[in-house]
Write an enzyme that holds these catalytic residues in place. Structure first.
Site, PDB file in Angstrom:
ATOM      1  NE  ARG A   1      -3.425   0.221   2.667  1.00 38.21           N
ATOM      2  CZ  ARG A   1      -4.943   0.486   2.707  1.00 38.21           C
ATOM      3  NH1 ARG A   1      -5.396  -0.721   1.931  1.00 38.21           N
ATOM      4  NH2 ARG A   1      -5.328   1.572   2.663  1.00 38.21           N
TER       5      ARG A   1
ATOM      6  NE  ARG B   1       4.362   8.598  -3.958  1.00 38.94           N
ATOM      7  CZ  ARG B   1       2.928   9.325  -3.004  1.00 38.94           C
ATOM      8  NH1 ARG B   1       3.919  10.184  -2.946  1.00 38.94           N
ATOM      9  NH2 ARG B   1       2.336   8.375  -2.753  1.00 38.94           N
TER      10      ARG B   1
ATOM     11  NE  ARG C   1      -4.275  -5.751  15.997  1.00 43.87           N
ATOM     12  CZ  ARG C   1      -3.229  -5.052  17.602  1.00 43.87           C
ATOM     13  NH1 ARG C   1      -3.624  -6.650  17.905  1.00 43.87           N
ATOM     14  NH2 ARG C   1      -3.203  -5.026  18.467  1.00 43.87           N
TER      15      ARG C   1
ATOM     16  NE  ARG D   1      -3.965   6.055  11.905  1.00 42.00           N
ATOM     17  CZ  ARG D   1      -4.795   5.901  10.714  1.00 42.00           C
ATOM     18  NH1 ARG D   1      -4.628   6.049   9.840  1.00 42.00           N
ATOM     19  NH2 ARG D   1      -6.045   5.317  10.575  1.00 42.00           N
TER      20      ARG D   1
ATOM     21  CD  GLU E   1      -5.743   4.989  14.227  1.00 42.68           C
ATOM     22  OE1 GLU E   1      -5.696   6.296  13.928  1.00 42.68           O
ATOM     23  OE2 GLU E   1      -5.685   4.047  13.748  1.00 42.68           O
TER      24      GLU E   1
ATOM     25  CE1 TYR F   1      -7.322  -0.882   5.601  1.00 40.87           C
ATOM     26  CE2 TYR F   1      -4.538  -2.522   5.286  1.00 40.87           C
ATOM     27  CZ  TYR F   1      -4.928  -1.637   5.612  1.00 40.87           C
ATOM     28  OH  TYR F   1      -4.272  -0.670   6.604  1.00 40.87           O
TER      29      TYR F   1
ATOM     30  CG  ASP G   1      -8.255   1.408   0.417  1.00 38.51           C
ATOM     31  OD1 ASP G   1      -7.706   1.338   1.538  1.00 38.51           O
ATOM     32  OD2 ASP G   1      -7.123   1.348  -0.475  1.00 38.51           O
TER      33      ASP G   1
END
Ligand code: UDP
Length: 387
Positions: free
Chosen positions: A174, A178, A252, A282, A303, A351, A353
């Site tokens: 994911r 770059r 989770r 986070r 979190e 999982y 999106d």
């Protein structure tokens, strides 16, 4: 003939499906959701004290490479273009994510051209791993141990509660590295935040005379639904549907520590804490989701991730090897049922999106309609269930 359908779950899957079904065929739809609100884990609501639109179940950024999915969302609720920036906190220093030339320069402490950065990672990556089979192997074969242990190992262990080598390689994929300075977290051409929040999108989808939503209504068994329905679309957890006959699939769950503060806290929407000794994963600062608005105060969420029990809100499917074996058995049971289909993140234990959920619900409705017209059996799952 007018059909009667039951959809279990008023999240993205259930609400898109409901709207499409009533648009494509003569039917009445009941949607049941056990929670007191629409939109599942995408639920957003305006904080009373500050007026900030809060992503109550953690940060959601809508992004897609498909114009038709972007347009579909916009048809029901306007999206505003938004660029997601994420910082990583490692040993008290901030770095930009996903790993890009800036991150590499900050981390290795020297200026690097794209070519130099590629060569550096080529020298560091573990070339003995030719067919990465899990998260850790994927990371080591792509970026080597220094970046892996700084940015991925600790975060992933906290987030998933297991060793990264137990997780599928797809989770690591994911976040590609770059070799430019682009620190936009999502590269998809269409990235945005709904101006009025995600709940507005779902509310408008189900706002139809032939759709009737009942909140606080739990689905327990097929018997509970009675014989009133021609077909049931189930978007809850598949293991729960079968009363955990083969054991619970692992997920989770998340807990958020909320704080309201004066001013601005961290200057961007999301800071990831990649070291294992910080207990949260986070911090999200919600006001940055709507940069077109200004607020005097701020709302932040720390979190915390932990293993989900069967009564917890489910977030991330772990998809460990043992889960996949259980899932196979649930799928076999599902395939023996008549007139029930399973959709969405929980119904298919993937999982997914938001954009994929919408796309699959749209595709599914078309397949379902064709099956009805041709008098075939409707698909129990979408064809790409095991992706
Ligand atoms: N990840 C990580 N460090 C980070 C961010 C992500 O190791 O700073 C890993 C982690 O395993 C996470 C996965 O990459 O679960 C996917 O990250 P993404 O940001 O897509 O997660 P989401 O926003 O869906 O929680």
């Amino acid at each position: 003939m007018s059909y009667r359908f039951l959809i279990v779950g008023a999240g993205f899957s259930g609400s898109v499906l409901a709207r499409e079904l009533v648009s494509l065929m003569d039917c009445h739809i009941d949607i049941w959701d056990e929670r007191a609100h629409l939109a599942g884990n995408c639920y957003t609501s305006e904080d009373e004290e500050t007026g900030i639109m809060v992503h109550q179940y953690g940060p959601h950024i809508f992004n897609t490479d498909k114009k038709e999915i972007w347009d579909y969302f916009n048809k029901y609720s306007p999206l505003r273009p938004y660029v997601h920036h994420v910082q990583a906190m490692h040993k008290g220093k901030l770095y930009t994510l996903p790993v890009n030339l800036n991150t590499l320069q900050q981390f290795f402490g020297k200026k690097l051209s794209p070519e130099e950065a590629k060569n550096l990672l080529e020298a560091q990556r573990d070339k003995s791993i030719t067919h990465p089979d899990n998260f850790e192997e994927q990371a080591l074969s792509l970026i080597g141990k220094y970046l892996y242990y700084a940015f991925f190992y600790g975060y992933t262990k906290k987030q998933w509660g297991c060793e990264p080598r137990e997780l599928p390689a797809s989770v690591m994929r994911r976040l590609p590295v770059r070799f430019d300075h682009n620190d936009n977290y999502h590269l998809h051409p269409y990235t945005g935040i709904p101006e009025k929040g995600y709940t507005d999108f779902v509310k408008n989808l189900v706002d139809h005379p032939k759709i009737n939503v009942t909140l606080n209504r739990k689905f327990t068994t097929l018997t509970d639904a009675g014989s009133d329905y021609d077909y049931i679309f189930y978007t809850g957890a598949i293991d729960r549907f079968f009363n955990y006959e083969f054991g619970a699939l692992s997920y989770r769950t998340l807990r958020f520590e909320r704080e309201i503060l004066e001013g601005t806290y961290q200057g961007c929407t999301q800071v990831n804490f990649t070291d294992e000794d910080i207990p949260y994963t986070r911090i999200t600062e919600h006001k940055h989701f709507t940069p077109w608005k200004t607020f005097d105060k701020t709302v932040i969420f720390k979190e915390y991730s932990s293993e989900a029990g069967t009564d917890d809100i489910l977030y991330y499917p772990k998809r460990l090897k043992s889960d996949k074996e259980k899932l196979e058995r649930y799928i076999k049971m599902a395939e023996e049922l008549k007139n029930v289909s399973f959709l969405g993140r929980l119904g298919t234990y993937r999982y997914l999106d938001m954009q994929h959920v919408i796309q699959e619900a749209l595709e599914f409705t078309k397949m379902f309609r064709e099956a009805l017209i041709n008098n075939n059996t409707a698909p129990i799952f979408l064809k790409f269930l095991k992706k």
